[in-house]
Design an enzyme around this catalytic site. Sequence first.
Site, PDB file in Angstrom:
ATOM      1  N   MET A   1      -8.905   8.356  -1.107  1.00  0.00           N
ATOM      2  CA  MET A   1      -9.789   8.843  -0.024  1.00  0.00           C
ATOM      3  C   MET A   1     -10.313  10.233  -0.373  1.00  0.00           C
ATOM      4  O   MET A   1      -9.579  11.042  -0.948  1.00  0.00           O
ATOM      5  CB  MET A   1      -9.006   8.920   1.290  1.00  0.00           C
ATOM      6  CG  MET A   1      -8.375   7.601   1.703  1.00  0.00           C
ATOM      7  SD  MET A   1      -7.636   7.740   3.339  1.00  0.00           S
ATOM      8  CE  MET A   1      -6.715   6.191   3.405  1.00  0.00           C
TER       9      MET A   1
ATOM     10  N   HIS B   1      -1.206  -1.274  -4.251  1.00  0.00           N
ATOM     11  CA  HIS B   1      -2.463  -0.854  -3.627  1.00  0.00           C
ATOM     12  C   HIS B   1      -2.519   0.666  -3.494  1.00  0.00           C
ATOM     13  O   HIS B   1      -1.641   1.284  -2.879  1.00  0.00           O
ATOM     14  CB  HIS B   1      -2.557  -1.517  -2.252  1.00  0.00           C
ATOM     15  CG  HIS B   1      -3.860  -1.314  -1.549  1.00  0.00           C
ATOM     16  ND1 HIS B   1      -4.973  -2.085  -1.793  1.00  0.00           N
ATOM     17  CD2 HIS B   1      -4.219  -0.431  -0.584  1.00  0.00           C
ATOM     18  CE1 HIS B   1      -5.966  -1.688  -1.005  1.00  0.00           C
ATOM     19  NE2 HIS B   1      -5.540  -0.683  -0.268  1.00  0.00           N
TER      20      HIS B   1
ATOM     21  N   ASP C   1      -6.762  -6.132   4.319  1.00  0.00           N
ATOM     22  CA  ASP C   1      -6.123  -4.815   4.329  1.00  0.00           C
ATOM     23  C   ASP C   1      -6.167  -4.195   5.727  1.00  0.00           C
ATOM     24  O   ASP C   1      -7.253  -3.944   6.253  1.00  0.00           O
ATOM     25  CB  ASP C   1      -6.888  -3.920   3.335  1.00  0.00           C
ATOM     26  CG  ASP C   1      -6.268  -2.548   3.144  1.00  0.00           C
ATOM     27  OD1 ASP C   1      -5.145  -2.323   3.636  1.00  0.00           O
ATOM     28  OD2 ASP C   1      -6.915  -1.713   2.482  1.00  0.00           O
TER      29      ASP C   1
ATOM     30  N   ASP D   1      -4.769   3.743  -2.096  1.00  0.00           N
ATOM     31  CA  ASP D   1      -5.859   4.136  -1.205  1.00  0.00           C
ATOM     32  C   ASP D   1      -6.378   5.505  -1.599  1.00  0.00           C
ATOM     33  O   ASP D   1      -5.794   6.529  -1.242  1.00  0.00           O
ATOM     34  CB  ASP D   1      -5.358   4.159   0.247  1.00  0.00           C
ATOM     35  CG  ASP D   1      -5.130   2.761   0.787  1.00  0.00           C
ATOM     36  OD1 ASP D   1      -6.071   1.950   0.713  1.00  0.00           O
ATOM     37  OD2 ASP D   1      -4.023   2.476   1.265  1.00  0.00           O
TER      38      ASP D   1
ATOM     39  N   MET E   1     -11.532  -5.422   5.396  1.00  0.00           N
ATOM     40  CA  MET E   1     -10.772  -4.426   6.162  1.00  0.00           C
ATOM     41  C   MET E   1     -10.512  -4.972   7.566  1.00  0.00           C
ATOM     42  O   MET E   1     -11.444  -5.348   8.277  1.00  0.00           O
ATOM     43  CB  MET E   1     -11.561  -3.114   6.287  1.00  0.00           C
ATOM     44  CG  MET E   1     -11.717  -2.286   5.028  1.00  0.00           C
ATOM     45  SD  MET E   1     -10.204  -1.662   4.277  1.00  0.00           S
ATOM     46  CE  MET E   1      -9.338  -0.912   5.638  1.00  0.00           C
TER      47      MET E   1
ATOM     48  N   MET F   1     -12.051   4.570  -1.191  1.00  0.00           N
ATOM     49  CA  MET F   1     -12.712   4.902   0.077  1.00  0.00           C
ATOM     50  C   MET F   1     -13.364   6.262  -0.120  1.00  0.00           C
ATOM     51  O   MET F   1     -12.960   7.275   0.463  1.00  0.00           O
ATOM     52  CB  MET F   1     -11.687   4.913   1.223  1.00  0.00           C
ATOM     53  CG  MET F   1     -11.323   3.509   1.677  1.00  0.00           C
ATOM     54  SD  MET F   1      -9.815   3.492   2.631  1.00  0.00           S
ATOM     55  CE  MET F   1      -8.631   3.503   1.297  1.00  0.00           C
TER      56      MET F   1
ATOM     57  N   SER G   1       0.837  -1.193   0.000  1.00  0.00           N
ATOM     58  CA  SER G   1       0.000   0.000   0.000  1.00  0.00           C
ATOM     59  C   SER G   1       0.875   1.246   0.000  1.00  0.00           C
ATOM     60  O   SER G   1       1.640   1.497   0.936  1.00  0.00           O
ATOM     61  CB  SER G   1      -0.909   0.013   1.227  1.00  0.00           C
ATOM     62  OG  SER G   1      -1.552   1.276   1.289  1.00  0.00           O
TER      63      SER G   1
ATOM     64  N   HIS H   1      -8.243   1.019  -4.284  1.00  0.00           N
ATOM     65  CA  HIS H   1      -9.187   0.902  -3.175  1.00  0.00           C
ATOM     66  C   HIS H   1      -9.893   2.238  -2.996  1.00  0.00           C
ATOM     67  O   HIS H   1      -9.299   3.191  -2.483  1.00  0.00           O
ATOM     68  CB  HIS H   1      -8.385   0.489  -1.917  1.00  0.00           C
ATOM     69  CG  HIS H   1      -9.216   0.299  -0.690  1.00  0.00           C
ATOM     70  ND1 HIS H   1      -8.645   0.111   0.553  1.00  0.00           N
ATOM     71  CD2 HIS H   1     -10.556   0.248  -0.501  1.00  0.00           C
ATOM     72  CE1 HIS H   1      -9.609  -0.045   1.450  1.00  0.00           C
ATOM     73  NE2 HIS H   1     -10.767   0.048   0.839  1.00  0.00           N
TER      74      HIS H   1
END
Length: 212
Positions: A34, A30, A170, A32, A134, A65, A6, A63
């Site tokens: 957000m 990965h 994760d 993230d 998660m 979010m 990540s 991913h």
Amino acid sequence: MKLSPSLLSADFGRLAEEIRAVEGAATYLHFDVMDGHFVPNLTFGPPVVNALRRHTAIPFDIHLMIDRPATYAPRFQVGPEDVITFHVEAADPPDEVIRTVRKLGCQVGISLRPGTALEEIVPYLDRVDWVLVMSVEPGFGGQEFIPEALDRIRELRRLIGDRPITIAVDGGINAGNVRQVVEAGAEVIIAGSAIYGKGDPAAAARALIAAC
Ligand code: DX5
Ligand code: ZN
């Protein structure tokens, strides 16, 4: 076990180099994403993720979010090896998100917060390629692994049955607990601080693989 480092814990000023450091050990990268609404933190979006394509051939595990995954997913450049994962708790209806991501030609992933019942994702299992469990509250790297996640992974395995779905896990995974996570049924291990928090990402990635 497949490793997906990540980049949340990487040096954002040297992302291309940080990616190069894990080539050889990483099956995925990965990202993230957000939005400051779905989670109380902001990271990067499509312009940054897409720009990194030029620097690596490793498939991307994106991913999301964010509250509006159906709106923003089409802005990512993806191919058949990449995965876009959205949260079942997001504002857009999961059916719409699955249809939208499927049309992009990549793999479709669904994820859920530690407090969301696994039953919430069962209606979608016939239409997704992977489930991201998660094992911390989404939003930040470097948190402690929630041990109840191990039972959830086992239960998810049972619910999946013989469907061709990959389980990714994760949050809070390190060399001390990765083996348990894999034994519970995880196939993809996502790790941020355990890889990028220690100065030598290549050695840390190899240590995680060796710990299995
Ligand atoms: C948390 C992110 C994770 C995070 C994991 O919201 O989804 O991907 O980077 O970081 P570690 O491995 O440090 O818990
Ligand atoms: Zn993540």
